[in-house]
Design a protein around this motif. Structure first.
Motif, PDB file in Angstrom:
ATOM      1  N   GLY A  13      85.136  27.298  27.102  1.00 57.50           N
ATOM      2  CA  GLY A  13      84.586  26.521  28.205  1.00 57.50           C
ATOM      3  C   GLY A  13      85.626  25.706  28.943  1.00 57.50           C
ATOM      4  O   GLY A  13      85.369  25.217  30.052  1.00 57.50           O
ATOM      5  N   ARG A  14      86.818  25.541  28.360  1.00 55.08           N
ATOM      6  CA  ARG A  14      87.824  24.728  29.071  1.00 55.08           C
ATOM      7  C   ARG A  14      88.469  25.536  30.170  1.00 55.08           C
ATOM      8  O   ARG A  14      88.673  26.732  30.054  1.00 55.08           O
ATOM      9  CB  ARG A  14      88.899  24.246  28.097  1.00 55.08           C
ATOM     10  N   VAL A  15      88.799  24.843  31.271  1.00 57.12           N
ATOM     11  CA  VAL A  15      89.429  25.497  32.421  1.00 57.12           C
ATOM     12  C   VAL A  15      90.604  24.648  32.879  1.00 57.12           C
ATOM     13  O   VAL A  15      90.506  23.424  32.908  1.00 57.12           O
ATOM     14  CB  VAL A  15      88.434  25.636  33.600  1.00 57.12           C
ATOM     15  N   GLY A  16      91.690  25.282  33.290  1.00 56.93           N
ATOM     16  CA  GLY A  16      92.884  24.545  33.684  1.00 56.93           C
ATOM     17  C   GLY A  16      93.048  24.412  35.182  1.00 56.93           C
ATOM     18  O   GLY A  16      93.941  23.723  35.652  1.00 56.93           O
ATOM     19  N   CYS A  17      92.209  25.114  35.957  1.00 55.89           N
ATOM     20  CA  CYS A  17      92.374  25.058  37.406  1.00 55.89           C
ATOM     21  C   CYS A  17      91.022  25.272  38.057  1.00 55.89           C
ATOM     22  O   CYS A  17      90.290  26.194  37.684  1.00 55.89           O
ATOM     23  CB  CYS A  17      93.356  26.146  37.843  1.00 55.89           C
ATOM     24  N   LEU A  19      88.826  26.477  41.093  1.00 61.92           N
ATOM     25  CA  LEU A  19      88.906  27.355  42.251  1.00 61.92           C
ATOM     26  C   LEU A  19      87.759  27.037  43.217  1.00 61.92           C
ATOM     27  O   LEU A  19      86.733  26.502  42.805  1.00 61.92           O
ATOM     28  CB  LEU A  19      88.802  28.808  41.796  1.00 61.92           C
ATOM     29  N   PRO A  20      87.908  27.396  44.510  1.00 63.88           N
ATOM     30  CA  PRO A  20      86.816  27.133  45.441  1.00 63.88           C
ATOM     31  C   PRO A  20      85.624  28.060  45.177  1.00 63.88           C
ATOM     32  O   PRO A  20      85.774  29.124  44.572  1.00 63.88           O
ATOM     33  CB  PRO A  20      87.434  27.443  46.811  1.00 63.88           C
ATOM     34  N   ASP A  21      84.443  27.612  45.653  1.00 64.57           N
ATOM     35  CA  ASP A  21      83.265  28.465  45.539  1.00 64.57           C
ATOM     36  C   ASP A  21      83.412  29.654  46.463  1.00 64.57           C
ATOM     37  O   ASP A  21      84.133  29.612  47.453  1.00 64.57           O
ATOM     38  CB  ASP A  21      82.004  27.684  45.946  1.00 64.57           C
ATOM     39  N   LEU A  22      82.660  30.684  46.158  1.00 65.64           N
ATOM     40  CA  LEU A  22      82.660  31.858  47.017  1.00 65.64           C
ATOM     41  C   LEU A  22      82.015  31.499  48.347  1.00 65.64           C
ATOM     42  O   LEU A  22      80.921  30.920  48.379  1.00 65.64           O
ATOM     43  CB  LEU A  22      81.879  32.984  46.321  1.00 65.64           C
ATOM     44  N   ASP A  23      82.711  31.830  49.442  1.00 67.22           N
ATOM     45  CA  ASP A  23      82.169  31.444  50.745  1.00 67.22           C
ATOM     46  C   ASP A  23      81.718  32.647  51.574  1.00 67.22           C
ATOM     47  O   ASP A  23      81.491  32.539  52.786  1.00 67.22           O
ATOM     48  CB  ASP A  23      83.205  30.627  51.530  1.00 67.22           C
ATOM     49  N   VAL A  24      81.598  33.786  50.926  1.00 67.33           N
ATOM     50  CA  VAL A  24      81.091  34.985  51.603  1.00 67.33           C
ATOM     51  C   VAL A  24      80.013  35.593  50.712  1.00 67.33           C
ATOM     52  O   VAL A  24      79.922  35.261  49.529  1.00 67.33           O
ATOM     53  CB  VAL A  24      82.210  36.036  51.844  1.00 67.33           C
ATOM     54  N   LEU A  43      92.009  26.447  28.190  1.00 65.10           N
ATOM     55  CA  LEU A  43      92.592  25.119  28.014  1.00 65.10           C
ATOM     56  C   LEU A  43      92.476  24.323  29.291  1.00 65.10           C
ATOM     57  O   LEU A  43      92.396  24.884  30.387  1.00 65.10           O
ATOM     58  CB  LEU A  43      94.086  25.244  27.669  1.00 65.10           C
ATOM     59  N   SER A  44      92.532  23.001  29.151  1.00 62.48           N
ATOM     60  CA  SER A  44      92.578  22.145  30.334  1.00 62.48           C
ATOM     61  C   SER A  44      94.028  22.035  30.793  1.00 62.48           C
ATOM     62  O   SER A  44      94.952  22.351  30.048  1.00 62.48           O
ATOM     63  CB  SER A  44      92.065  20.756  29.967  1.00 62.48           C
ATOM     64  N   GLU A  45      94.214  21.578  32.016  1.00 64.29           N
ATOM     65  CA  GLU A  45      95.566  21.437  32.553  1.00 64.29           C
ATOM     66  C   GLU A  45      96.403  20.513  31.668  1.00 64.29           C
ATOM     67  O   GLU A  45      97.572  20.786  31.383  1.00 64.29           O
ATOM     68  CB  GLU A  45      95.504  20.892  33.987  1.00 64.29           C
TER      69      GLU A  45
END
Lengths: 485, 449, 128
Positions: A13-17, A19-24, A43-45
């Motif tokens: 469940g950990r995320v290091g970055c 990202l933007p939501d899908l816009d299309v 991992l986290s950042e």
């Protein structure tokens, strides 16, 4: 404490970055081709940065201290170069962009080509190879193409001195050549009489390193070139040791037809732990048509009266050996080498070699009563000792190297060249102060004494490194090349 | 004297006195007198300030992608690089280190290479990966040489949908090795022609070499190709876009024997073509024929875990002319950037990036194909697609550039039958606004004809 | 010092005739020079060897050497134990560390090979 691996630090469940939501709108994913399971750590950042920071702290770089690896030229890497190489105008340009939109990049490459041509005396330069071995392959393929173009298909052998770096014979084999070794004489030079016997119409060329891997200038280099040229072969010069000759001698004047340089050695670009590097290949005028494509070229444009220069990528070389890499070479590395040459100029380059050679001779002089000197000659930018005296006391070169780590120095190159027993190859470079050299000399003298008075201390070194001596035998017998859950 | 040389004249004097010499020049007496100390015609040395200014002005003469939407791919891709990546590779202990031949002083580099090897194996679905090659093109070339060693055959069958430059580099690398390269064409779906492949594979074929997604953006039927290769006793070499593997099934699951690729999309800027990083992975049974460096885990004399370079006897510094390759310096710092990127993105992030590319590319393709005069060709794709344009592609790109947009790759350079086509690439870096801008600019081009 | 029941080559291999088969291995000098053996690559049973051609590779941590056939013939058996325990070559190069059993094409090929005494003398010349 051993730093855990990324996979051991991972937690679902950990995320290091972010990202933007899908816009299309979404499109249906390809049937049957979508991946079911992707095993990457989570991992986290903060954790990633902590992990790599800690790893960096158990790593020794030039920044950390004296790093006298022979033939590697571990000189200081200027910070300015790191800054300018990161300018968006250099990092955010696509290699397939229209050439008119990247004139700054092409100009930099063109000028770098010209400077390297001037330094080597060889007018044709390709920046495409990205490492010394890559430049060697390029150069040897050029030699092969040259002979075939002349209609000479009988040249199947390449001569390589017995002291040569392993990439030399490996490269020759990759070009389809068989390799014959040329022995050295008692002064550490290529044995000219043996060379005369070997150089015949089956020889495509000689791969020469000058100064050689003993750090010694080939005293008979002009005669060596003559012998090879007379038999119809070419001289390939391994330019790894160019740090000894900048502004001191040009390889072309010493008989080189083809040469590679190492930007990450002589020209101060960082070693990176094993790359990225730069291995430009330089050739005589006659061999220019065989250089890899594309080449960076310049033409005048505009009507008469106006002066307009345009840089472009030139693919029109029908007998080129072909491209040797995906694009144009390691551009990001070229920027650093270019900045270095613009900082130093001709005078600065000569000072580099003068200081590199003085530093190496100083070490040679100060250690010659403690370690066996294989060849009693003035060295150039590096000196080679044999640990034979210590070995007879049961302390081998490997032990000396590990003990140096305890004393705060990175070891020199060990067990190379193969022609010297228990070899220790020391290259201080010009960017070390006399205080550092004196401290290294003191450490080496201490170890020589310890070999006599307390050999076990040396044999069991290192004592103060993050790990003790590692079991390389088990590593090879029970291969573990990736982490398993 | 340059600031990079610490020793002063006084220091040098002291050293010369120790050596019993009057001047440094005496150390060079071994150089033939008439060849010694040539004049080099180089520009005068500049101060740090002046160099910075000079390099700045050179950089400014390049149109960079921070200021221009870009739809170029073709082997080099604009993907997002998280900030932490550069901070990590900018640490001096990493970037000023050498090859880790003395493991006790290099556990940082060695540990990170082991992590890199592990993640590349998992990404590719393969058993073992090396510490890196120069780039995707040379990784492919070395895979061809390796296949020849493993099978003791000297033929290669290569897909026309493999990157054109990679195929050229393969020819360069094999020109001295007496190898025969046959090329197999593609069908209307943009994928390798299976019938032709069957005909070209025979007992002299060391490997069938394909790309996935291929140069035209299309998804190859790798499973079918692996069956064809193995019936001929040949290896299957698959060249991948590693970022696509966040979404797509990896080559290891589809029958690849050797998987190679270009690692640039994973955390590295475009940098005008380099430095990039070659990925190389293979099945366990071919391990000893694999080129490049390998890091293995072991223990020290106290039982602590540590990492070392292993299987070095395969490499040039020991095996010399019988080495698996001449490679020495590779792209270690770029590989470290890949490792950091994959650690930051992780399982979820890489999937998400790949999906963003996929959906945005498909949206763009639909928008463009709907424009009068424009047509999308070929079959299923990932993030690159082929568009037939109503006016010559070069003119399309000129019009796009007038609006500050960097357009697609002109396929006519490498595929004469597609000389009226552009290869467009869309990644997570292209916002919807940019894509709509592209579509509307293309629409204008269509109308003007 | 060197077992007298076999012949030796300049590449430090030995061949011993045993019930019509030639057993092949490397000498104590060779294993010492190589250091800790980590891997031995051998041919498959059924393959044919030519005298003095390379038939395999022996690797230590610091070196890799070709293994050279002392006799020509068909490989009938290889020492499978060396796969998991290459160190047998270091520990017992003349017995447990055997590598191949070959059906010799022509036993007289062994005549020009060195006897134990000749091999000992040969080693002494190397040490000079």
């Amino acid at each position: 404490m051993t730093e855990p691996l990324l996979f051991e630090l991972s937690s679902p469940g950990r995320v290091g970055c972010r990202l933007p939501d899908l816009d299309v709108p979404e499109s249906p994913l390809p049937e049957g081709l979508t991946r079911r399971e992707l095993c990457l750590p989570e991992l986290s950042e903060r954790e990633v940065v902590q992990h790599f920071t800690r790893l960096s702290q158990i790593n020794f770089g030039v920044d950390t201290g004296f790093y006298p690896l022979g033939s590697c030229t571990m000189k200081y890497n200027p910070r300015l170069h790191e800054d300018v190489a990161r300018l968006a105008g250099f990092t955010q340009i696509h290699p397939s962009q229209n050439e008119s939109t990247v004139q700054g990049a092409l100009q930099l490459m063109f000028e770098l080509q010209r400077y390297l041509a001037e330094i080597t005396g060889l007018p044709g330069v390709s920046l495409q190879p990205v490492a010394g071995a890559h430049g060697e392959l390029t150069g040897m393929l050029i030699i092969r193409a040259y002979h075939l173009e002349r209609g000479d298909e009988g040249r199947s052998i390449v001569l390589v001195p017995d002291s040569a770096h392993g990439t030399n014979p490996a490269t020759a084999a990759m070009c389809g050549y068989s390799v014959s070794a040329v022995p050295s004489d008692r002064r550490g030079n290529i044995d000219v009489r043996e060379l005369e016997k070997l150089a015949d119409e089956r020889v495509a060329g000689l791969m020469l390193t000058n100064p050689n891997t003993l750090g010694l200038f080939e005293e008979d280099v002009l005669r060596v070139s003559e012998i090879v040229h007379e038999s119809g072969g070419l001289i390939y010069c391994d330019g790894a040791n160019m740090n000894a000759l900048l502004g001191v001698a040009t390889p072309a004047e010493l008989g080189a037809d083809v040469l590679h340089l190492n930007l990450h050695k002589t020209f101060s670009t960082p070693h990176g732990g094993g790359g990225p590097g730069g291995g430009p290949t330089a050739v005589t005028r006659d061999l220019i048509p065989f250089l890899p494509v594309p080449r960076v070229a310049r033409r005048e444009t505009g009507e008469s009266g106006t002066e307009d220069t345009e840089y472009y990528l030139d693919y029109e070389w029908p007998v080129s050996i072909g491209p040797v890499g995906g694009f144009y070479g390691n551009f990001g590395v070229m920027v650093k080498a270019y900045a270095y040459l613009r900082s130093l100029g001709a005078q600065g380059l000569r000072e580099v070699s003068e200081n590199a050679v003085l530093n190496a001779n100083y070490i040679l002089h100060q250690l010659r009563d403690y370690y066996q000197l294989s060849y009693d000659r003035t060295c150039l930018h590096e000196c080679v000792f044999s640990g034979k005296t210590q070995a007879s006391l049961g302390v081998h070169t490997l032990d000396i190297a590990k003990r140096l780590i305890d004393l705060g120095f990175h070891p020199p190159t060990v067990y190379f060249p193969l022609t010297v027993d228990e070899a220790l190859m020391i290259e201080p470079t010009e960017t070390e102060s006399v205080e550092t050299l004196d401290a290294f000399i003191a450490a080496m003298r201490q170890i020589a004494r310890e070999a006599e008075t307390d050999p076990e201390l040396v044999r069991s070194a290192p004592h103060s490194a993050p790990v003790m001596r590692l079991d390389e035998v088990t590593a090879a017998r029970k291969l573990d090349l990736r982490w398993q859950r | 004297m340059s600031s990079y040389i610490p020793n002063t004249n006084a220091d040098r004097r002291r050293m010369l006195d120790t050596l019993g010499l009057d001047s440094v020049e005496e150390l060079f007496e071994v150089i033939p007198a008439d060849k010694r100390f040539p004049h080099l015609d180089l520009p005068r040395p500049l101060s740090e300030m002046e160099v910075r200014k000079l390099l700045g002005s050179l950089a400014e003469r390049n149109a960079d992608l921070d200021h221009h939407p870009c739809f170029l791919g073709a082997g080099a891709y604009r993907h997002f690089v998280p900030a932490a990546v550069d901070h990590i590779i900018a640490r001096g202990e990493f970037y000023t280190a050498y090859t880790p031949y003395q493991p006790e002083a290099s556990q940082g580099t060695l540990t990170s290479i082991y992590e890199f090897q592990t993640m590349i194996c998992d990404l590719m679905g393969m058993d073992v990966a090396n510490a890196s090659m120069y780039d995707g093109a040379t990784a492919l070339a070395e895979a061809g040489l390796m296949a020849a060693r493993v099978t003791r055959r000297d033929g290669l069958v290569v897909s026309s949908t493999l990157h054109p430059r990679y195929r050229q580099v393969l020819r360069t690398y094999t020109q001295g090795m007496g190898m025969e390269i046959r090329q197999v064409g593609h069908g209307d779906d943009g994928a390798v022609d299976l019938g032709q492949t069957t005909q070209l594979l025979d007992a002299s074929t060391a490997a069938l070499m394909v790309q996935y997604p291929n140069f035209l953006g299309c998804l190859e039927d790798v499973l079918a190709l692996s069956e064809l290769a193995s019936s001929a006793g040949s290896l299957l070499v698959v060249c991948v876009d590693p970022l696509a593997l966040g979404l797509l099934r990896p080559p290891g699951e589809l029958g690849a024997d050797i998987a190679v690729g270009e690692g640039q999309p994973l955390g590295n800027p475009l940098s005008y073509g380099g430095p990039y990083v070659g990925l190389f992975a293979c099945r366990q049974r071919y391990l000893r024929q694999m080129p490049g460096r390998l890091v293995g885990m072991t223990r020290d004399s106290q039982g602590r875990r540590g990492f070392v370079l292993t299987l070095q006897p395969r490499e040039q510094h020991i095996r010399r002319e019988k080495a698996t390759s001449n490679i020495c310096t590779n792209e270690a710092l770029v590989a470290l950037a890949v490792t950091t990127y994959l650690a930051l993105m992780g399982k979820q992030g890489l999937r998400q990036v790949a999906e963003l590319c996929y959906h945005k590319a498909h949206y763009a393709a639909e928008e463009i194909a709907a424009l009068p005069g424009f047509e999308r060709l070929l079959g299923q794709f990932f993030k690159e697609f082929v568009i037939r344009t109503p006016v010559p592609p070069a003119e399309v790109n000129v019009s796009l550039w007038e609006q500050g947009i960097i357009g697609g790759y002109e396929l006519g350079r490498d595929y004469p039958e597609l000389d009226d086509c552009l290869l467009f690439c869309v990644t997570e870096m292209n916002s919807r606004e940019e894509i709509d801008l592209l579509a509307s600019a293309l629409g204008e081009v269509g109308r003007e004809r | 010092m060197h077992p007298v029941d076999r012949k030796y080559t300049k590449e430090h291999e030995w061949a011993k005739l045993d019930e019509g088969l030639a057993v092949v291995g490397i000498t104590d000098y060779a294993q010492e020079q190589l250091g800790d053996i980590v891997y031995v690559e051998l041919p498959q049973p059924g393959e044919t060897l030519s005298q003095f051609d390379a038939f395999g590779i022996i690797e230590s941590v610091k070196a890799a050497s070709d293994l050279v056939a002392p006799v020509s013939g068909e490989v009938l058996a290889i020492n499978e134990e060396l796969v998991d325990k290459p160190e047998l070559v270091n520990e017992d190069p003349y017995e447990a560390g055997w590598m191949l059993k070959v059906q010799p094409q022509d036993e007289s090929e062994m005549n020009p090979l060195m006897t134990a005494e000749e091999y000992g003398a040969f080693l002494r010349t190397l040490e000079e």
